[in-house]
Design a protein around this motif. Sequence first.
Motif, PDB file in Angstrom:
ATOM      1  N   TYR A  40       0.840  -1.146  -0.050  1.00  0.00           N
ATOM      2  CA  TYR A  40      -0.222   0.146   0.112  1.00  0.00           C
ATOM      3  C   TYR A  40       0.809   1.222   0.234  1.00  0.00           C
ATOM      4  O   TYR A  40       0.728   2.184  -0.755  1.00  0.00           O
ATOM      5  N   ARG A  41       1.958   1.039   0.913  1.00  0.00           N
ATOM      6  CA  ARG A  41       3.040   2.451   0.881  1.00  0.00           C
ATOM      7  C   ARG A  41       3.610   2.800  -0.691  1.00  0.00           C
ATOM      8  O   ARG A  41       3.854   3.832  -1.168  1.00  0.00           O
ATOM      9  N   ARG A  42       3.874   1.407  -1.263  1.00  0.00           N
ATOM     10  CA  ARG A  42       4.420   1.681  -2.737  1.00  0.00           C
ATOM     11  C   ARG A  42       3.236   2.366  -3.471  1.00  0.00           C
ATOM     12  O   ARG A  42       3.588   3.297  -4.437  1.00  0.00           O
ATOM     13  N   VAL A  43       2.326   1.947  -3.652  1.00  0.00           N
ATOM     14  CA  VAL A  43       1.135   2.123  -4.557  1.00  0.00           C
ATOM     15  C   VAL A  43       0.777   3.472  -4.278  1.00  0.00           C
ATOM     16  O   VAL A  43       0.274   4.409  -5.185  1.00  0.00           O
ATOM     17  N   SER A  44       0.768   4.001  -3.052  1.00  0.00           N
ATOM     18  CA  SER A  44       0.222   5.173  -2.556  1.00  0.00           C
ATOM     19  C   SER A  44       1.261   6.609  -3.077  1.00  0.00           C
ATOM     20  O   SER A  44       0.966   7.637  -3.174  1.00  0.00           O
ATOM     21  N   LEU A  45       2.458   5.904  -3.663  1.00  0.00           N
ATOM     22  CA  LEU A  45       3.287   6.970  -3.939  1.00  0.00           C
ATOM     23  C   LEU A  45       3.042   7.632  -5.224  1.00  0.00           C
ATOM     24  O   LEU A  45       3.478   8.723  -5.567  1.00  0.00           O
ATOM     25  N   CYS A  46       2.120   6.922  -6.138  1.00  0.00           N
ATOM     26  CA  CYS A  46       1.663   7.274  -7.327  1.00  0.00           C
ATOM     27  C   CYS A  46       0.503   8.473  -7.158  1.00  0.00           C
ATOM     28  O   CYS A  46      -0.016   9.169  -8.056  1.00  0.00           O
ATOM     29  N   ASP A  47      -0.082   8.594  -5.754  1.00  0.00           N
ATOM     30  CA  ASP A  47      -1.141   9.459  -5.462  1.00  0.00           C
ATOM     31  C   ASP A  47      -0.781  10.724  -4.935  1.00  0.00           C
ATOM     32  O   ASP A  47       0.530  11.188  -5.048  1.00  0.00           O
ATOM     33  N   ALA A  48      -1.338  11.617  -4.358  1.00  0.00           N
ATOM     34  CA  ALA A  48      -0.829  12.963  -3.945  1.00  0.00           C
ATOM     35  C   ALA A  48       0.487  13.103  -3.197  1.00  0.00           C
ATOM     36  O   ALA A  48       1.138  14.145  -3.038  1.00  0.00           O
ATOM     37  N   GLY A  49       0.789  11.850  -2.325  1.00  0.00           N
ATOM     38  CA  GLY A  49       1.890  11.891  -1.385  1.00  0.00           C
ATOM     39  C   GLY A  49       3.229  12.454  -2.214  1.00  0.00           C
ATOM     40  O   GLY A  49       4.181  12.671  -1.451  1.00  0.00           O
ATOM     41  N   GLU A  50       3.376  12.109  -3.338  1.00  0.00           N
ATOM     42  CA  GLU A  50       4.685  12.075  -3.880  1.00  0.00           C
ATOM     43  C   GLU A  50       4.637  12.959  -5.099  1.00  0.00           C
ATOM     44  O   GLU A  50       5.494  12.896  -6.090  1.00  0.00           O
ATOM     45  N   GLN A  51       3.752  14.075  -5.291  1.00  0.00           N
ATOM     46  CA  GLN A  51       3.746  14.662  -6.533  1.00  0.00           C
ATOM     47  C   GLN A  51       4.757  16.050  -6.272  1.00  0.00           C
ATOM     48  O   GLN A  51       4.840  16.733  -7.199  1.00  0.00           O
ATOM     49  N   THR A  52       5.574  15.931  -5.215  1.00  0.00           N
ATOM     50  CA  THR A  52       6.691  16.922  -5.209  1.00  0.00           C
ATOM     51  C   THR A  52       7.836  16.781  -6.107  1.00  0.00           C
ATOM     52  O   THR A  52       8.570  17.668  -6.434  1.00  0.00           O
ATOM     53  N   TYR A  53       7.668  15.220  -6.952  1.00  0.00           N
ATOM     54  CA  TYR A  53       8.881  15.168  -7.627  1.00  0.00           C
ATOM     55  C   TYR A  53       8.396  15.972  -9.213  1.00  0.00           C
ATOM     56  O   TYR A  53       7.564  16.214  -9.515  1.00  0.00           O
ATOM     57  N   CYS A  54       9.740  16.554  -9.551  1.00  0.00           N
ATOM     58  CA  CYS A  54       9.481  17.399 -10.905  1.00  0.00           C
ATOM     59  C   CYS A  54      10.763  16.834 -11.613  1.00  0.00           C
ATOM     60  O   CYS A  54      10.888  17.715 -12.703  1.00  0.00           O
ATOM     61  N   GLU A  55      11.608  16.187 -11.589  1.00  0.00           N
ATOM     62  CA  GLU A  55      12.918  15.647 -12.157  1.00  0.00           C
ATOM     63  C   GLU A  55      12.343  14.485 -12.822  1.00  0.00           C
ATOM     64  O   GLU A  55      11.612  13.615 -12.703  1.00  0.00           O
ATOM     65  N   GLU A  56      13.481  14.123 -14.077  1.00  0.00           N
ATOM     66  CA  GLU A  56      13.535  13.043 -14.954  1.00  0.00           C
ATOM     67  C   GLU A  56      14.896  12.520 -14.662  1.00  0.00           C
ATOM     68  O   GLU A  56      15.924  13.237 -14.539  1.00  0.00           O
ATOM     69  N   LEU A  57      15.046  11.065 -14.691  1.00  0.00           N
ATOM     70  CA  LEU A  57      16.073  10.498 -14.756  1.00  0.00           C
ATOM     71  C   LEU A  57      16.498   9.787 -15.987  1.00  0.00           C
ATOM     72  O   LEU A  57      15.649   9.289 -16.534  1.00  0.00           O
ATOM     73  N   LYS A  58      17.739  10.272 -16.650  1.00  0.00           N
ATOM     74  CA  LYS A  58      17.836   9.924 -18.220  1.00  0.00           C
ATOM     75  C   LYS A  58      19.005   8.803 -18.169  1.00  0.00           C
ATOM     76  O   LYS A  58      19.898   9.092 -17.495  1.00  0.00           O
ATOM     77  N   SER A  59      18.967   7.766 -18.919  1.00  0.00           N
ATOM     78  CA  SER A  59      19.853   6.712 -19.252  1.00  0.00           C
ATOM     79  C   SER A  59      19.990   6.271 -20.677  1.00  0.00           C
ATOM     80  O   SER A  59      19.134   5.498 -20.839  1.00  0.00           O
ATOM     81  N   GLY A  60      20.643   6.601 -21.478  1.00  0.00           N
ATOM     82  CA  GLY A  60      20.773   6.208 -22.599  1.00  0.00           C
ATOM     83  C   GLY A  60      19.254   6.517 -23.603  1.00  0.00           C
ATOM     84  O   GLY A  60      19.027   7.743 -23.479  1.00  0.00           O
ATOM     85  N   ASP A  61      18.757   5.629 -23.929  1.00  0.00           N
ATOM     86  CA  ASP A  61      17.500   5.758 -24.487  1.00  0.00           C
ATOM     87  C   ASP A  61      16.191   5.891 -23.753  1.00  0.00           C
ATOM     88  O   ASP A  61      14.930   5.999 -24.164  1.00  0.00           O
TER      89      ASP A  61
END
Length: 232
Positions: A119-140
């Motif tokens: 549940y903790r992992r699933v809830s990360l994609c809800d409002a609780g983790e919307q402070t993320y604004c960056e991207e991680l790039k690796s090759g393609d």
Amino acid sequence: MKKILVAEDEDAIREFVVINLKRSGYEVYDVNNGTDALAAYDNSGGSFDIALLDVMMPGMDGITVCRELRKRTDALGIIMLTAKAQEMDKISGLMNGADDYITKPFSPSELMARVDALYRRVSLCDAGEQTYCEELKSGDFVLNLRNRTLSKKNELVELTQVEFQIMEYFFSNSGTALSRSDILKHVWGEEYFGEEKIVDVNIRRLRMKIEEQPSSPKHIVTIWGFGYKWEA
């Protein structure tokens, strides 16, 4: 409210699971077969956070239900309930999109540890983790931490929440050999009860999604006797 769908045909086990989930604050909807489980999910408008599915159910079995649910969403957390003798069913469930499995018989503490962790992992994609604004790039590849998505050559790769966390761990440690134990602790948590083989099955599933030739992977490289390494 934390909502969970329970599909288990054995009344005693289902009642045991429901009681413990409700005690821990979950809103539970329980059914005794796979057909009703799918109907419940559809009728709810996909509002469940987690589905707990018994592998062996009359009619539509749990693995089929898991596969059908994954066609509908990657955001739902899915845990399979298996018997000790059903080793291949565990692997089959994971390959068809399940996030975890619990082997019968299990204790209330193990049940809740697995459910709460997912549940903790699933809830990360809800409002609780919307402070993320960056991207991680690796090759393609580009991992979007806000939207929790992965793209390869601008094509979206559908990932479960567990798969996303594994990829995030790889991207954050590109070129570094990561042990199975490290991956297990980082993604599933320090208190996880299960076996390291769940890492291998998820890696196999990820390779099928991102590698040109899954049998000869160029990105998720096996470090024999140790773990895995991400190569851009």
